[in-house]
Design a protein around this motif. Structure first.
Motif, PDB file in Angstrom:
ATOM      1  N   GLU A 154       0.805  -1.271   0.203  1.00 66.52           N
ATOM      2  CA  GLU A 154       0.007   0.212   0.014  1.00 66.52           C
ATOM      3  C   GLU A 154       0.878   1.145  -0.139  1.00 66.52           C
ATOM      4  OE1 GLU A 154      -3.723   1.913   2.555  1.00 66.52           O
ATOM      5  OE2 GLU A 154      -2.859   0.063   2.883  1.00 66.52           O
ATOM      6  N   GLY A 155       0.535   2.201  -0.755  1.00 67.49           N
ATOM      7  CA  GLY A 155       1.159   3.353  -0.969  1.00 67.49           C
ATOM      8  C   GLY A 155       2.431   3.356  -1.783  1.00 67.49           C
ATOM      9  N   GLY A 156       2.789   2.271  -2.631  1.00 69.86           N
ATOM     10  CA  GLY A 156       3.843   1.878  -3.299  1.00 69.86           C
ATOM     11  C   GLY A 156       3.842   2.795  -4.571  1.00 69.86           C
ATOM     12  N   PRO A 157       5.017   2.801  -5.486  1.00 63.96           N
ATOM     13  CA  PRO A 157       5.149   3.800  -6.630  1.00 63.96           C
ATOM     14  C   PRO A 157       3.795   3.049  -7.555  1.00 63.96           C
ATOM     15  CG  PRO A 157       6.966   1.943  -6.593  1.00 63.96           C
ATOM     16  CD  PRO A 157       6.200   1.892  -5.366  1.00 63.96           C
ATOM     17  N   SER A 158       3.569   3.915  -8.438  1.00 66.65           N
ATOM     18  CA  SER A 158       2.482   3.499  -9.551  1.00 66.65           C
ATOM     19  C   SER A 158       3.220   2.809 -10.642  1.00 66.65           C
ATOM     20  CB  SER A 158       2.109   4.731 -10.192  1.00 66.65           C
ATOM     21  OG  SER A 158       2.926   5.550 -10.785  1.00 66.65           O
ATOM     22  N   LYS A 159       2.598   1.901 -11.744  1.00 70.40           N
ATOM     23  CA  LYS A 159       3.332   1.224 -12.498  1.00 70.40           C
ATOM     24  C   LYS A 159       3.711   2.246 -13.578  1.00 70.40           C
ATOM     25  CE  LYS A 159       1.838  -2.333 -15.868  1.00 70.40           C
ATOM     26  NZ  LYS A 159       0.741  -3.298 -16.481  1.00 70.40           N
ATOM     27  N   PRO A 160       3.118   3.098 -14.074  1.00 74.28           N
ATOM     28  CA  PRO A 160       3.682   3.778 -15.219  1.00 74.28           C
ATOM     29  C   PRO A 160       5.143   4.552 -14.806  1.00 74.28           C
ATOM     30  CG  PRO A 160       1.436   4.493 -14.978  1.00 74.28           C
ATOM     31  CD  PRO A 160       1.549   3.625 -13.843  1.00 74.28           C
ATOM     32  N   ARG A 161       5.010   4.780 -13.401  1.00 74.37           N
ATOM     33  CA  ARG A 161       6.457   5.343 -12.955  1.00 74.37           C
ATOM     34  C   ARG A 161       7.520   4.228 -12.993  1.00 74.37           C
ATOM     35  NH1 ARG A 161       7.821   8.361  -7.093  1.00 74.37           N
ATOM     36  NH2 ARG A 161       9.809   9.188  -7.761  1.00 74.37           N
ATOM     37  N   VAL A 162       7.224   3.153 -12.456  1.00 73.85           N
ATOM     38  CA  VAL A 162       8.389   2.193 -12.422  1.00 73.85           C
ATOM     39  C   VAL A 162       8.550   1.846 -13.996  1.00 73.85           C
ATOM     40  CG1 VAL A 162       8.803  -0.315 -11.780  1.00 73.85           C
ATOM     41  CG2 VAL A 162       7.446   1.364 -10.095  1.00 73.85           C
ATOM     42  N   LEU A 163       7.667   1.587 -14.877  1.00 75.23           N
ATOM     43  CA  LEU A 163       7.832   1.329 -16.273  1.00 75.23           C
ATOM     44  C   LEU A 163       8.805   2.297 -16.867  1.00 75.23           C
ATOM     45  CD1 LEU A 163       4.578   0.052 -17.466  1.00 75.23           C
ATOM     46  CD2 LEU A 163       6.331  -1.421 -17.205  1.00 75.23           C
TER      47      LEU A 163
END
Length: 419
Positions: A354-363
């Motif tokens: 919970e509260g982790g980074p978003s998928k678009p940012r990690v990609l």
């Protein structure tokens, strides 16, 4: 003084409420059809086409007739139409189906398994698995809502009546084809080379990502429904009509009017009220999303925050199905171009965190790391996970491997060989 009893039936409040519910749950295309039909039947309703420039580049003669498009225009729209019968049950079934739809990725696969979805919903995993199995067999084309490639292909074989024990063995070991080739697959399955090649030829005729066929969205050819502009230190969403027509109600006729005309006027006013309430819901939902994703409009996709439709429903007070319908096919114009509003519903990279980074940012950061690595010494998946962690993006090696595959990069050993 005399007393008498009289039965008086009033249907106006229920009628208006029914209109509100129906209009809120309609997609843009369904609402357009509903309004045109209502205008043909009701003399008090007047429809006017909205004037705007549909074409932004090229020749209009080269484009399809978008207003006449009858087919669903997106994967999300398609699955909602296909699963309308299950959604109509309401209650737990509607909640389960909407949760599965929310996890659907552009490929047509689910983003996570039944166990994770069940944990988030607070339901038994067996119940979610049963609902998933029901959805997989109700939906077309076959293969949608699969959790991996093997399940996607298996669903298509079942649909064609071609599934058997031999091909099940091959699908269970399919990942060996990439690492060990035909020989490894033959050894693991115990089948002859000819039988393995026969089954592989059959599998190659299937669609590994059935959701991709819906990726060309005809709604991208029309004008956006919402425009996001800077206002002071933040951003503001300016909502246009979500349908291609404007509705007005004629005033009541003078003199004695028939009961039929009075009923038609009530219906016209109720429909206009429902449309106004729908527009209000759209404005509230968009304002909430723009507030949450204000960093995106300033800094781009890397700044997207995780945001689910369930969170939007909780934050705005609307039902989850209403949020899903409002966002269906909705186009937004912002500083980074025109996009579907559902793009703002960014997934969390590590679903359990919970509260982790978003998928678009990690990609985005993973693509940059892979592009900058030394060809002679490529980073392993664990090395990539450690590098992202150093940047404040805590994700597991398994997530890195999955996203690396999505980006089209081979494992480190193969990237080293190609160098």
């Amino acid at each position: 003084m005399s007393f008498s009893t009289r039965l008086q039936i009033g249907q106006a409040p229920v009628f208006r409420m029914g209109h509100v519910i129906n209009v809120l749950q309609m997609s843009g295309a369904e609402l357009e059809d509903h309004l045109m039909q209502a205008a043909r039947e009701n003399p008090f309703l007047v429809m006017r086409r909205r004037r705007n420039a549909v074409v932004r580049a090229g020749n209009a003669l080269d484009l399809p007739d978008v207003d006449r498009a009858d087919a669903p225009t997106s994967l999300f729209d398609h699955v909602l139409r296909e699963l309308a019968g299950l959604l109509a049950h309401g209650g737990a079934m509607e909640r389960l189906v909407l949760a599965l739809v929310e996890e659907l990725e552009p490929s047509g696969w689910l983003g996570r398994g039944a166990a994770e979805i069940a944990a988030e919903l607070g339901l038994a995993e067996t119940l979610v698995a049963q609902a998933l199995r029901l959805v997989q067999h109700r939906i077309s084309p076959a293969g949608l809502f699969a959790r991996d490639l093997a399940e996607c292909l298996r669903l298509q074989l079942e649909d064609q009546g071609l599934r058997d024990a031999e091909i099940d063995k091959l699908l269970d070991c399919l990942e060996l084809l990439e690492t060990g080739g035909l020989a490894a697959l033959t050894e693991a399955t115990g089948l002859s080379g000819d039988r393995v090649e026969h089954h592989l030829a059959r599998l190659r005729r299937l669609d590994p990502k059935p959701g991709v066929r819906f990726s060309t969205d005809l709604t991208l050819l029309r004008a956006p429904d919402v425009r996001v502009e800077p206002r002071g230190d933040g951003w503001i969403a300016i909502v246009k009509p979500t349908f291609e027509t404007e509705v007005s109600v004629l005033p009541e006729v003078t003199g004695g009017s028939s009961p039929e005309l009075r009923l038609a006027l009530k219906q016209a006013r109720a429909l206009k009220q429902a449309l106004d309430l729908r527009k209000g819901a759209l404005e509230q939902i968009m304002h909430y999303m723009v507030d949450v994703q204000s960093d995106y409009f300033r800094d781009g996709p890397e700044a997207l925050h995780p945001l689910s439709r369930s969170v939007i429903a909780e934050g705005t007070g609307f039902h989850l199905s209403t949020v899903c319908r409002v966002l269906n096919g909705l186009l937004v114009e912002g500083p980074h171009g025109i996009f579907e509003a559902r793009m703002l519903c960014a997934q969390t990279a590590s679903r359990g965190a919970e509260g982790g980074p978003s998928k678009p940012r990690v990609l985005s950061r993973l693509r940059a790391a892979l592009s900058e690595e030394s060809p002679a010494c490529p980073l392993s998946d664990q090395g990539l996970a450690d590098r992202l962690c150093a940047e404040g993006l805590r994700v597991s090696r398994r997530v890195v491997a999955k996203y690396r595959h999505e980006l089209g990069f081979a494992p480190a050993s193969q990237r080293r060989l190609r160098a």
